[in-house]
Design an enzyme around this catalytic site. Structure first.
Site, PDB file in Angstrom:
ATOM      1  N   LYS A   1      36.355  92.911  31.828  1.00  0.00           N
ATOM      2  CA  LYS A   1      35.763  94.150  32.233  1.00  0.00           C
ATOM      3  C   LYS A   1      37.112  94.726  33.275  1.00  0.00           C
ATOM      4  O   LYS A   1      37.255  96.182  33.087  1.00  0.00           O
ATOM      5  CB  LYS A   1      34.748  93.789  33.368  1.00  0.00           C
ATOM      6  CG  LYS A   1      34.317  94.891  34.087  1.00  0.00           C
ATOM      7  CD  LYS A   1      33.844  96.097  33.295  1.00  0.00           C
ATOM      8  CE  LYS A   1      33.584  97.499  34.227  1.00  0.00           C
ATOM      9  NZ  LYS A   1      32.463  97.858  34.827  1.00  0.00           N
TER      10      LYS A   1
ATOM     11  N   CYS B   1      34.921 102.966  39.800  1.00  0.00           N
ATOM     12  CA  CYS B   1      35.328 101.806  39.188  1.00  0.00           C
ATOM     13  C   CYS B   1      36.572 102.121  38.537  1.00  0.00           C
ATOM     14  O   CYS B   1      37.217 100.900  38.908  1.00  0.00           O
ATOM     15  CB  CYS B   1      34.245 102.019  37.817  1.00  0.00           C
ATOM     16  SG  CYS B   1      32.538 102.076  38.377  1.00  0.00           S
TER      17      CYS B   1
HETATM   18  N1  SAJ Z   1      38.831 111.174  33.718  1.00  0.00           N
HETATM   19  C1  SAJ Z   1      39.958 112.046  33.457  1.00  0.00           C
HETATM   20  N2  SAJ Z   1      40.362 112.204  32.024  1.00  0.00           N
HETATM   21  C2  SAJ Z   1      39.856 111.635  31.095  1.00  0.00           C
HETATM   22  C3  SAJ Z   1      38.731 111.073  31.421  1.00  0.00           C
HETATM   23  C4  SAJ Z   1      38.384 110.561  32.621  1.00  0.00           C
HETATM   24  O1  SAJ Z   1      40.541 112.569  34.451  1.00  0.00           O
HETATM   25  O2  SAJ Z   1      40.205 111.792  29.808  1.00  0.00           O
HETATM   26  C5  SAJ Z   1      38.488 110.958  34.869  1.00  0.00           C
HETATM   27  C6  SAJ Z   1      37.057 111.592  35.447  1.00  0.00           C
HETATM   28  O3  SAJ Z   1      37.059 112.880  35.521  1.00  0.00           O
HETATM   29  C7  SAJ Z   1      36.724 110.796  36.533  1.00  0.00           C
HETATM   30  C8  SAJ Z   1      37.296 109.379  36.276  1.00  0.00           C
HETATM   31  O4  SAJ Z   1      38.228 109.632  35.169  1.00  0.00           O
HETATM   32  O5  SAJ Z   1      37.188 111.379  37.631  1.00  0.00           O
HETATM   33  C9  SAJ Z   1      36.305 108.365  35.822  1.00  0.00           C
HETATM   34  O6  SAJ Z   1      35.403 108.918  34.737  1.00  0.00           O
HETATM   35  P1  SAJ Z   1      35.176 107.956  33.385  1.00  0.00           P
HETATM   36  O7  SAJ Z   1      33.960 109.076  32.850  1.00  0.00           O
HETATM   37  O8  SAJ Z   1      36.114 107.717  32.698  1.00  0.00           O
HETATM   38  O9  SAJ Z   1      34.400 106.673  33.970  1.00  0.00           O
HETATM   39  P2  SAJ Z   1      33.412 106.302  34.964  1.00  0.00           P
HETATM   40  O10 SAJ Z   1      34.058 105.745  36.080  1.00  0.00           O
HETATM   41  O11 SAJ Z   1      32.361 107.277  35.041  1.00  0.00           O
HETATM   42  O12 SAJ Z   1      32.676 104.931  34.332  1.00  0.00           O
HETATM   43  C10 SAJ Z   1      33.506 103.717  33.820  1.00  0.00           C
HETATM   44  C11 SAJ Z   1      33.374 103.519  32.230  1.00  0.00           C
HETATM   45  N3  SAJ Z   1      34.830 102.718  31.857  1.00  0.00           N
HETATM   46  C12 SAJ Z   1      35.281 102.836  30.837  1.00  0.00           C
HETATM   47  O13 SAJ Z   1      35.045 103.931  30.107  1.00  0.00           O
HETATM   48  C13 SAJ Z   1      36.380 101.976  30.393  1.00  0.00           C
HETATM   49  C14 SAJ Z   1      32.207 102.833  32.045  1.00  0.00           C
HETATM   50  O14 SAJ Z   1      32.139 102.346  30.850  1.00  0.00           O
HETATM   51  C15 SAJ Z   1      32.280 101.590  33.092  1.00  0.00           C
HETATM   52  O15 SAJ Z   1      31.038 100.949  33.018  1.00  0.00           O
HETATM   53  C16 SAJ Z   1      32.114 102.054  34.479  1.00  0.00           C
HETATM   54  O16 SAJ Z   1      33.659 102.712  34.589  1.00  0.00           O
HETATM   55  C17 SAJ Z   1      32.029 100.985  35.299  1.00  0.00           C
HETATM   56  O17 SAJ Z   1      31.083 100.802  36.139  1.00  0.00           O
HETATM   57  O18 SAJ Z   1      32.962 100.091  35.418  1.00  0.00           O
END
Ligand code: SAJ
Length: 412
Positions: A216, A270
């Site tokens: 994880k 996360c």
């Molecule tokens: N972000 C970027 N660029 C990208 C992708 C995301 O800047 O290309 C930013 C987003 O804007 C945001 C942050 O990253 O600020 C996180 O967003 P996210 O959509 O990547 O992830 P979370 O935090 O909403 O959810 C993540 C997920 N993990 C993965 O995709 C590996 C989710 O599956 C997990 O269950 C969750 O963390 C968790 O609870 O751990």
């Protein structure tokens, strides 16, 4: 053999515990959801929700109406106990980002008096390596009658099944995602698998508890490192006068390249937290993971500097901040780089800040929010902080004559 319809206690009714409890209840299990927040307990018992997630209201209403889900301040005896409590970080021994497993430990102590031989305890919270074994040890300490002996295995089963759902898509991903289950022993992992199979359509993969914990942490660190790469590229491209969005689009035409998107920083509860758990466990070795965190944490300051520099040409600029949520098309403002930047801009007194967040209604009080139309009309500088659909649809004619700082590539 697992009872097909179990009695299950879910400790913690937040973004993971509540959807999981409701899902289990709609599959016919009898579920008691436990939380220390009395308002949350009362809200859920009235069939409503205290958090925002698409379709969760429908699921909770149906679970409560079926009589299979009730919320409570205290646990009861059950077949299975699921722990879905927060694991933030805290300052400890000179490390400001040390994992805080005190909520997991407290929940374990709370359920200990209600345990019986044959019970299964599942940790869903994202946790540093060793936490599942710590749960087993706390139970052995508090309930010597349930501790393993040299001659017989533990009469209670303990496993880790890390949550993996994406906020905004939790209900679908709860059913469709593959799951990893790590047991403190094989029997524990197998028993947990039988329960998850009652609602999970994805594959369920068994391992030991430490590997599941690390898997994880690694998933979120993988994403963090890759976003850091994109964020670093955006700063390099700014210096070299290259459009980073075009660059990434072109590089991603390569069959083995898939660069993520830069932004104003990484938010949420996360991805900006979990990599620190790996750094805390192996500070000497986790160099890339630590640097990625530092790059992503530094990005809001870089954006702020750019806005300040662009403001210098105005006497008293009006700065329109588009978006406050931590990512697109949600209303979650917690740990949001967009919020951090907007707050810092207001504090710096650079000009007049007009913030717009179409997904948040009247309940927000920290600073005034404005309609998109007013922001577009009055701003000298437009700063895109979140790639909400509303901003993608803005008529480009309205952007003429304005200074644009687009951290998300909405108008690339
Ligand atoms: N972000 C970027 N660029 C990208 C992708 C995301 O800047 O290309 C930013 C987003 O804007 C945001 C942050 O990253 O600020 C996180 O967003 P996210 O959509 O990547 O992830 P979370 O935090 O909403 O959810 C993540 C997920 N993990 C993965 O995709 C590996 C989710 O599956 C997990 O269950 C969750 O963390 C968790 O609870 O751990």
């Amino acid at each position: 053999m697992l009872k097909t319809k179990q009695k299950i206690v879910v400790m913690g009714l937040g973004y993971i515990g509540l959807p999981t409890a409701s899902m289990l209840a709609t599959k016919g299990h009898t579920v008691v959801g436990v939380d220390i927040n009395e308002t949350a307990v009362n809200t859920i018992n009235s069939g409503k929700i205290h958090i925002i997630e698409p379709d969760l209201d429908i699921l909770v209403r149906s679970a409560v109406n079926s009589g299979n889900l009730k919320a409570s301040l205290i646990p009861e005896e059950a077949d299975t106990f699921i722990l879905a409590v927060p694991t933030p970080f805290k300052a400890l021994d000179g490390n400001p980002k040390s994992p805080d497993i005190s909520y997991v430990e407290a929940a374990t102590r709370t359920i200990a008096p209600f345990l019986n031989p044959g019970n299964l305890i599942i940790l869903e919270s994202t946790s540093p390596v060793g936490t599942t074994e710590r749960i087993r040890d706390i139970i052995s300490e508090l309930r010597p009658d349930l501790s393993p002996s040299a001659h017989s295995p533990s009469p209670v089963f303990v496993a880790h099944c890390p949550e993996r759902v994406l906020p905004g898509h939790i209900i679908r991903e709860l059913v469709d995602n593959d799951r990893i289950i790590g047991g403190v022993d094989k029997a524990s992992a197998e028993k947990a698998r039988d329960l998850y199979k009652t609602f999970c359509n994805g594959g369920v993969y068994l391992t030991d508890s430490k590997t599941a914990e690390m898997a994880k942490l690694v998933e979120n660190s993988f994403r963090d490192v890759n976003i850091a790469f994109a964020n670093e590229l955006s700063m390099i491209c700014y210096k070299l006068g290259i459009n980073v969005w075009e660059l990434i689009g072109l590089a991603n035409k390569h069959p083995r390249v898939n660069i993520l998107q830069p932004g104003p920083g990484v938010g949420g509860h996360c991805i900006a937290v979990d990599p620190w758990f790996i750094v805390a466990s192996a500070p000497e070795e986790a160099r890339l993971i630590r640097t990625a965190r530092e790059v992503n944490d530094a990005k809001p300051h870089w954006v702020l500097d750019k806005v300040k520099a662009k403001s210098e040409r105005f006497k008293n600029p009006v700065i329109g901040c588009l978006g406050l949520a931590f990512k697109a098309n949600i209303d979650d403002l917690r740990e949001s780089p967009a919020m951090e930047i907007t707050r810092d801009l207001i504090k710096a007194g650079v000009g007049r800040v007009m913030a717009c967040e179409p997904n948040v209604n009247g309940s927000f009080e920290e600073f005034p929010l404005y309609d998109l139309g007013d922001v577009l009309k009055e701003s000298d500088i437009l700063l895109v902080l979140v790639d909400h659909d509303e901003f993608k649809e803005i008529d480009r004619e309205l952007l003429k004559e304005k200074v644009l700082i687009d951290t998300r590539g909405v108008w690339r």
